[in-house]
Design a protein around this motif. Sequence first.
Motif, PDB file in Angstrom:
ATOM      1  N   ALA A   1      91.555 -55.788  20.099  1.00 27.58           N
ATOM      2  CA  ALA A   1      92.597 -55.934  21.116  1.00 27.58           C
ATOM      3  C   ALA A   1      92.243 -57.048  22.101  1.00 27.58           C
ATOM      4  N   LEU A   2      90.962 -57.186  22.421  1.00 26.06           N
ATOM      5  CA  LEU A   2      90.541 -58.235  23.348  1.00 26.06           C
ATOM      6  C   LEU A   2      90.723 -59.628  22.746  1.00 26.06           C
ATOM      7  N   GLN A   3      90.646 -59.730  21.424  1.00 27.03           N
ATOM      8  CA  GLN A   3      90.859 -61.027  20.788  1.00 27.03           C
ATOM      9  C   GLN A   3      92.244 -61.572  21.114  1.00 27.03           C
ATOM     10  N   TYR A   4      93.257 -60.699  21.108  1.00 22.32           N
ATOM     11  CA  TYR A   4      94.612 -61.153  21.420  1.00 22.32           C
ATOM     12  C   TYR A   4      94.729 -61.536  22.882  1.00 22.32           C
TER      13      TYR A   4
ATOM     14  N   SER B   1      82.653 -64.289  25.674  1.00 21.76           N
ATOM     15  CA  SER B   1      82.242 -62.880  25.634  1.00 21.76           C
ATOM     16  C   SER B   1      82.869 -62.146  24.467  1.00 21.76           C
ATOM     17  N   VAL B   2      84.143 -62.397  24.204  1.00 20.95           N
ATOM     18  CA  VAL B   2      84.820 -61.718  23.094  1.00 20.95           C
ATOM     19  C   VAL B   2      84.276 -62.209  21.758  1.00 20.95           C
ATOM     20  N   ASN B   3      83.997 -63.509  21.651  1.00 19.60           N
ATOM     21  CA  ASN B   3      83.418 -64.041  20.415  1.00 19.60           C
ATOM     22  C   ASN B   3      82.061 -63.399  20.132  1.00 19.60           C
ATOM     23  N   ARG B   4      81.264 -63.199  21.157  1.00 19.30           N
ATOM     24  CA  ARG B   4      79.963 -62.572  20.966  1.00 19.30           C
ATOM     25  C   ARG B   4      80.122 -61.117  20.525  1.00 19.30           C
TER      26      ARG B   4
ATOM     27  N   LYS C   1      80.373 -69.552  17.015  1.00 22.37           N
ATOM     28  CA  LYS C   1      79.020 -69.828  16.548  1.00 22.37           C
ATOM     29  C   LYS C   1      79.085 -70.792  15.372  1.00 22.37           C
ATOM     30  N   GLN C   2      78.159 -71.758  15.355  1.00 22.98           N
ATOM     31  CA  GLN C   2      78.130 -72.724  14.268  1.00 22.98           C
ATOM     32  C   GLN C   2      77.654 -72.075  12.967  1.00 22.98           C
ATOM     33  N   ARG C   3      78.083 -72.647  11.839  1.00 25.53           N
ATOM     34  CA  ARG C   3      77.786 -72.037  10.533  1.00 25.53           C
ATOM     35  C   ARG C   3      76.336 -72.234  10.107  1.00 25.53           C
ATOM     36  N   THR C   4      75.704 -73.304  10.562  1.00 25.67           N
ATOM     37  CA  THR C   4      74.332 -73.605  10.146  1.00 25.67           C
ATOM     38  C   THR C   4      73.443 -73.798  11.367  1.00 25.67           C
ATOM     39  N   VAL C   5      72.142 -73.698  11.141  1.00 22.00           N
ATOM     40  CA  VAL C   5      71.179 -73.889  12.226  1.00 22.00           C
ATOM     41  C   VAL C   5      71.006 -75.380  12.485  1.00 22.00           C
ATOM     42  N   ALA C   6      71.055 -75.773  13.742  1.00 27.18           N
ATOM     43  CA  ALA C   6      70.871 -77.170  14.133  1.00 27.18           C
ATOM     44  C   ALA C   6      69.404 -77.434  14.444  1.00 27.18           C
ATOM     45  N   ARG C   7      68.890 -78.563  13.976  1.00 35.48           N
ATOM     46  CA  ARG C   7      67.481 -78.887  14.181  1.00 35.48           C
ATOM     47  C   ARG C   7      67.228 -79.557  15.527  1.00 35.48           C
TER      48      ARG C   7
END
Length: 406
Positions: free
Chosen positions: A190-193, A204-207, A284-290
Motif C-alpha cells: 500500500a505504501l508503494q502506491y 524508505s519504501v524501497n528499502r 538498489k543497483q543490480r550489481t556491486v560497484a567497485r
Amino acid sequence: MRQLDVHNAFLNGHLSDTVFMKQPPGYEDPAHPDHVCHLQRSLYGLKQAPQAWFKRLHEFLITTGFLASKTDVSLFHYTDGDSRVFLLVYVDDIIMFGNDSALIDSLLQRLSSTFKIRDLGKPTFFLGIETLSEGGSFLLSQRRYMADVLSRAGMTDCKPLATPAAVTQPATPTLDLFDNPTQYRRIVGALQYLTITRPDLSFSVNRLCQFMHSPTQDHWGLLKRVLRYVKGTLDYGLRLSPSSSSAIHAFSDSDWAGCTIDRKSTSGYAVFLGSNLISWLSRKQRTVARSSSEAEYKGLADVAAEVTWVVSLLWELGLHTGQPATLWCDNLGATYLAANPVFHATTKHVEIDFHFVRDKVSSGKFVVNFVSTKDQLADIFTKPLPAPRFHTLRDKLNVDNIHPCA
C-alpha cells in the motif's frame, strides 16, 4: 480539465477471439438446452475484456481525430490550429484537458454519442489522488489513502516522527521473524502506491520492499517508523505550479555500497520540467560497484534513460524547446567519465549499456555538470538523512502541505 467515467466500460469491447459461454441461468433456450453462446462482445471476467475495451476506445478516438502517443500508449492528443486537447486513459477513468473549452465540449459530445460517459467536471479525486487548487497551482494529495493505510495498520493514533528513516542502525540486528508477514507485505504494498505523490517516502519504501520474502521484527519496526512519519505529514502532497521555464534538468546520486547485506549501491534521481518535479526513483543497483565513480555512473545511466523517455514524449507533443537536458552529478569521476571516451583501468569492466550516456553527451542532447553534495537534491533517495537536511530537500522537491485556506 475534465474528469470522465465510462459506464460499464468492458461491455463496449468487441471480441476478436472465439469465445464460447454456457447459457446463463434463467435464459436457457428450451428448444436447445445443450447449445452454448458464441460471444461477440466482451463481458466482465474475461481476460480479453480490458484489451478489447481499449482497442474499441483507441479506434474511436483515432476516427475522431485524436493521435495516439507512441511514447505513452494511454495518452491521446488532438490539435486544431492553436487549440490542443489531451486525453489520458486509465481503464474506464479518463482525464481530458486542454486550452479550448469549446473544443473540449465538442469532443466530449462525440464521446457521449458512442459511449455512456459521465462527466464528473473538474478533477477532484482521481485514482485515489485528490487535486487541490491553490491559487494558480495544484497540490496532488493522497491524505484519504494515507488515513486508510494507517487504519489498516492499527496506527491511527500513533505518535508522529520527523523523518521516515533513522540515521543510526541497530548495533545487533535481530533475526527473529515477524509473526505476520502477510500484514507486512500488505502494508508495504500500500505504501508503494503512496510514493506517487510522496517522493520523500521513496527511499524508505524501497528499502522495506527488499524484505518482503522474510520480514523480521526489525523490519516491522522500520515499517512502523514510516507510518509514524506518514501520520505527521497527512496534509502533505506534491505541488505543481506554473513555471517560466520548460527546461529539463535532473539530479542523480548514488550511495556507494550502502547496503550492509550485499554491499550493493542505492541509486536515486529526480527529474524536473522547469520548476516541477515530474519523475523520481530510488532503487538498489543490480550489481556491486567497485568504486564510487562506477556507482554514480550507473546512476547517471538510469536517469539518462528516464530523461530520454521524457524528451521523446515532449517532442511528440510539440512541447520540447530543443535545449539539451542538464544532468547534475556530485561525483567528478562520473562526470568526467560521461564526457571522456577513454576507458580508464577502474572502468574497463563497466557494462557497455551504461556507456550510452556518452553518446547522449557527444551528440549534444545531454549536458552533465558537477553539483556539490550540499545542493544534490537526489541525496534524499539514496540514504537516511538527519531531520534538518531531510526537510530541506523535501521542500526543494515541491512536497508541500495543504494551506489552511484549502
